[in-house]
Design a protein around this motif. Structure first.
Motif, mmCIF file in Angstrom:
data_model
loop_
_atom_site.group_PDB
_atom_site.id
_atom_site.type_symbol
_atom_site.label_atom_id
_atom_site.label_comp_id
_atom_site.label_asym_id
_atom_site.label_seq_id
_atom_site.Cartn_x
_atom_site.Cartn_y
_atom_site.Cartn_z
ATOM 1 N N ASP A 79 -3.309 5.524 1.845
ATOM 2 C CA ASP A 79 -3.215 4.536 0.779
ATOM 3 C C ASP A 79 -4.602 4.347 0.165
ATOM 4 O O ASP A 79 -5.573 4.983 0.568
ATOM 5 N N GLU A 80 -4.699 3.458 -0.820
ATOM 6 C CA GLU A 80 -5.973 3.218 -1.508
ATOM 7 C C GLU A 80 -7.063 2.759 -0.546
ATOM 8 O O GLU A 80 -8.221 3.139 -0.671
ATOM 9 N N ILE B 293 1.581 5.092 0.335
ATOM 10 C CA ILE B 293 1.072 6.307 0.940
ATOM 11 C C ILE B 293 1.282 7.426 -0.072
ATOM 12 O O ILE B 293 2.391 7.633 -0.554
ATOM 13 N N ASN C 203 0.853 -1.184 0.000
ATOM 14 C CA ASN C 203 0.000 0.000 0.000
ATOM 15 C C ASN C 203 0.887 1.231 0.000
ATOM 16 O O ASN C 203 1.664 1.433 0.919
#
Length: 174
Positions: free
Chosen positions: A63-64, A10, A8
């Protein structure tokens, strides 16, 4: 054996949030961020072409997964009409900054020359200071602010990012 590991990343995300233009809606939106521990790096708000709808532009870092969680939580709010992540590659980001810089007669010409290079405006001239208006990407604004700091920044105000997608796509098209 190959491991399927998902990293993930950032990164910065900019959200465009259309809301009903009612009293307390900004408090509800920012309260959602606060309650869940999400930090808002930048915030700007204003009416759209429809006076019943306002656009809130928010910059967040995460993150996503965090982005998706924020979008889901925002969509639960009654006054939220639509939420869309605005991607930097397909959008125009701008921020307005006013900077008051020390500018005696010896330094004034150098400051004006620097402002011309960055295509900014000097919006006020005093005996000991100039007010410079920067309207650009946050990165461009940061670069000029760093250079102006050498002259002495007396005061500064930033609006926060506002953004629109390039081309004919709109937040209404989803």
């Amino acid at each position: 054996m190959r491991l399927n590991v998902r990293y993930n990343m950032i990164r910065r995300y900019v959200l465009s949030i259309l809301v009903k233009n009612t009293s307390g809606v900004l408090n509800k939106v920012t309260g959602m961020f606060s309650k869940r521990g999400y930090n808002i790096r930048s915030l700007s708000v204003g009416e759209t072409d429809n006076p019943e709808i306002s656009r809130i532009t928010v910059e967040v870092v995460g993150d996503e997964q965090i982005l998706e969680q924020i979008k889901k939580q925002l969509n639960k709010l009654i006054d939220v009409v639509k939420v869309k992540a605005i991607r930097s590659k397909s959008s125009v980001y701008k921020e307005l900054v006013l900077v008051k810089v020390k500018a005696d007669t010896k330094k004034r010409a150098a400051i004006i020359e620097l402002c011309d290079i960055f295509r900014t405006k000097i919006v006020d001239v005093g005996k000991k200071a100039l007010v410079v208006e920067l309207a650009g990407t946050p990165e461009k604004n940061d670069a000029l602010i760093e250079l102006l700091a050498e002259f002495g920044i007396l005061e500064m105000a930033r609006t926060g990012i506002t953004a629109l997608e390039r081309g004919a796509d709109t937040i209404h098209d989803e």
